[in-house]
Design a protein around this motif. Structure first.
Motif, PDB file in Angstrom:
ATOM      1  N   ALA A  15       8.976  14.039  25.461  1.00 53.55           N
ATOM      2  CA  ALA A  15       8.863  13.332  24.183  1.00 53.55           C
ATOM      3  C   ALA A  15       9.983  12.317  24.004  1.00 53.55           C
ATOM      4  O   ALA A  15       9.997  11.578  23.030  1.00 53.55           O
ATOM      5  N   GLY A  16      10.925  12.274  24.923  1.00 51.70           N
ATOM      6  CA  GLY A  16      12.058  11.368  24.808  1.00 51.70           C
ATOM      7  C   GLY A  16      11.658   9.908  24.754  1.00 51.70           C
ATOM      8  O   GLY A  16      12.359   9.086  24.172  1.00 51.70           O
ATOM      9  N   ASP A  17      10.515   9.564  25.340  1.00 56.29           N
ATOM     10  CA  ASP A  17      10.054   8.177  25.313  1.00 56.29           C
ATOM     11  C   ASP A  17       9.483   7.782  23.953  1.00 56.29           C
ATOM     12  O   ASP A  17       9.283   6.610  23.676  1.00 56.29           O
ATOM     13  N   ASN A  18       9.194   8.761  23.112  1.00 48.33           N
ATOM     14  CA  ASN A  18       8.554   8.478  21.832  1.00 48.33           C
ATOM     15  C   ASN A  18       9.508   8.580  20.653  1.00 48.33           C
ATOM     16  O   ASN A  18       9.053   8.603  19.515  1.00 48.33           O
ATOM     17  N   ILE A  19      10.782   8.621  20.881  1.00 47.96           N
ATOM     18  CA  ILE A  19      11.755   8.731  19.799  1.00 47.96           C
ATOM     19  C   ILE A  19      11.906   7.366  19.141  1.00 47.96           C
ATOM     20  O   ILE A  19      12.136   6.360  19.803  1.00 47.96           O
ATOM     21  N   GLU A  20      11.742   7.352  17.811  1.00 45.80           N
ATOM     22  CA  GLU A  20      11.892   6.121  17.055  1.00 45.80           C
ATOM     23  C   GLU A  20      13.347   5.904  16.696  1.00 45.80           C
ATOM     24  O   GLU A  20      14.138   6.833  16.681  1.00 45.80           O
ATOM     25  N   GLY A  21      13.651   4.673  16.358  1.00 46.06           N
ATOM     26  CA  GLY A  21      14.984   4.374  15.868  1.00 46.06           C
ATOM     27  C   GLY A  21      15.133   4.876  14.445  1.00 46.06           C
ATOM     28  O   GLY A  21      14.210   5.455  13.868  1.00 46.06           O
ATOM     29  N   THR A  22      16.267   4.632  13.863  1.00 44.73           N
ATOM     30  CA  THR A  22      16.496   5.084  12.495  1.00 44.73           C
ATOM     31  C   THR A  22      15.617   4.294  11.529  1.00 44.73           C
ATOM     32  O   THR A  22      15.253   3.148  11.786  1.00 44.73           O
ATOM     33  N   ILE A  23      15.268   4.917  10.432  1.00 49.28           N
ATOM     34  CA  ILE A  23      14.456   4.274   9.408  1.00 49.28           C
ATOM     35  C   ILE A  23      15.389   3.800   8.305  1.00 49.28           C
ATOM     36  O   ILE A  23      16.098   4.601   7.699  1.00 49.28           O
ATOM     37  N   ASP A  24      15.407   2.520   8.054  1.00 48.73           N
ATOM     38  CA  ASP A  24      16.261   1.938   7.033  1.00 48.73           C
ATOM     39  C   ASP A  24      15.408   1.623   5.802  1.00 48.73           C
ATOM     40  O   ASP A  24      14.812   0.558   5.697  1.00 48.73           O
ATOM     41  N   LEU A  25      15.318   2.585   4.881  1.00 42.82           N
ATOM     42  CA  LEU A  25      14.491   2.410   3.702  1.00 42.82           C
ATOM     43  C   LEU A  25      14.996   1.293   2.802  1.00 42.82           C
ATOM     44  O   LEU A  25      14.224   0.637   2.118  1.00 42.82           O
ATOM     45  N   MET A  26      16.270   1.071   2.772  1.00 41.69           N
ATOM     46  CA  MET A  26      16.813   0.037   1.895  1.00 41.69           C
ATOM     47  C   MET A  26      16.296  -1.342   2.272  1.00 41.69           C
ATOM     48  O   MET A  26      15.856  -2.095   1.414  1.00 41.69           O
ATOM     49  N   SER A  27      16.318  -1.690   3.522  1.00 41.78           N
ATOM     50  CA  SER A  27      15.850  -3.029   3.884  1.00 41.78           C
ATOM     51  C   SER A  27      14.334  -3.071   4.007  1.00 41.78           C
ATOM     52  O   SER A  27      13.723  -4.109   3.798  1.00 41.78           O
TER      53      SER A  27
END
Length: 126
Positions: A15-27
């Protein structure tokens, strides 16, 4: 012993290939520093069909161009409404998800103005 990430036992997670980056709700949706973006608290259940409930907070943006299928804040006479904007046969309509409410046509003959388009939803009562 010193841990070094490149020297581990076992195997790498598939599953390491499917890790998303951080979600920046503010922007992405909640940045209220933009002068055209502001919060609106929903009163009533007219848009339950869109999963928008009484007490939810919509983040709306007056700089976003309205288009068919979006949720908008509109002034109808001297009151504000949160409705879905639809288009039929080249005419624009405001509608709620309530089957009892009839759609309201947006044209020069009605006192209707689209103020802003909903760009995000915040729900504090989960």
């Amino acid at each position: 012993m010193n841990y070094q990430g490149d020297r581990t036992t076992g195997f790498a997670s598939p599953a390491g290939d499917n890790i998303e980056g951080t979600i920046d709700l503010m922007s992405a949706a909640l940045d209220l520093r933009q002068p055209s973006r502001y919060p609106v608290r929903v009163e009533g259940d007219a848009l339950l069909g869109r999963s928008i409930r009484h007490g939810d907070i919509l983040v709306v943006d007056s700089a976003v161009a309205p288009r068919a299928g979006v949720v908008v804040v509109a002034s109808v006479g001297d009151e504000l409404r949160v409705c879905e904007l639809t288009q039929r046969a080249g005419e624009w309509w405001l509608r709620s998800s309530s089957p009892q409410a009839s759609p309201l046509q947006v044209d020069d003959d009605t006192d209707v103005a689209i103020w802003a388009v909903a760009t995000g939803l915040v729900r504090t009562d989960v």
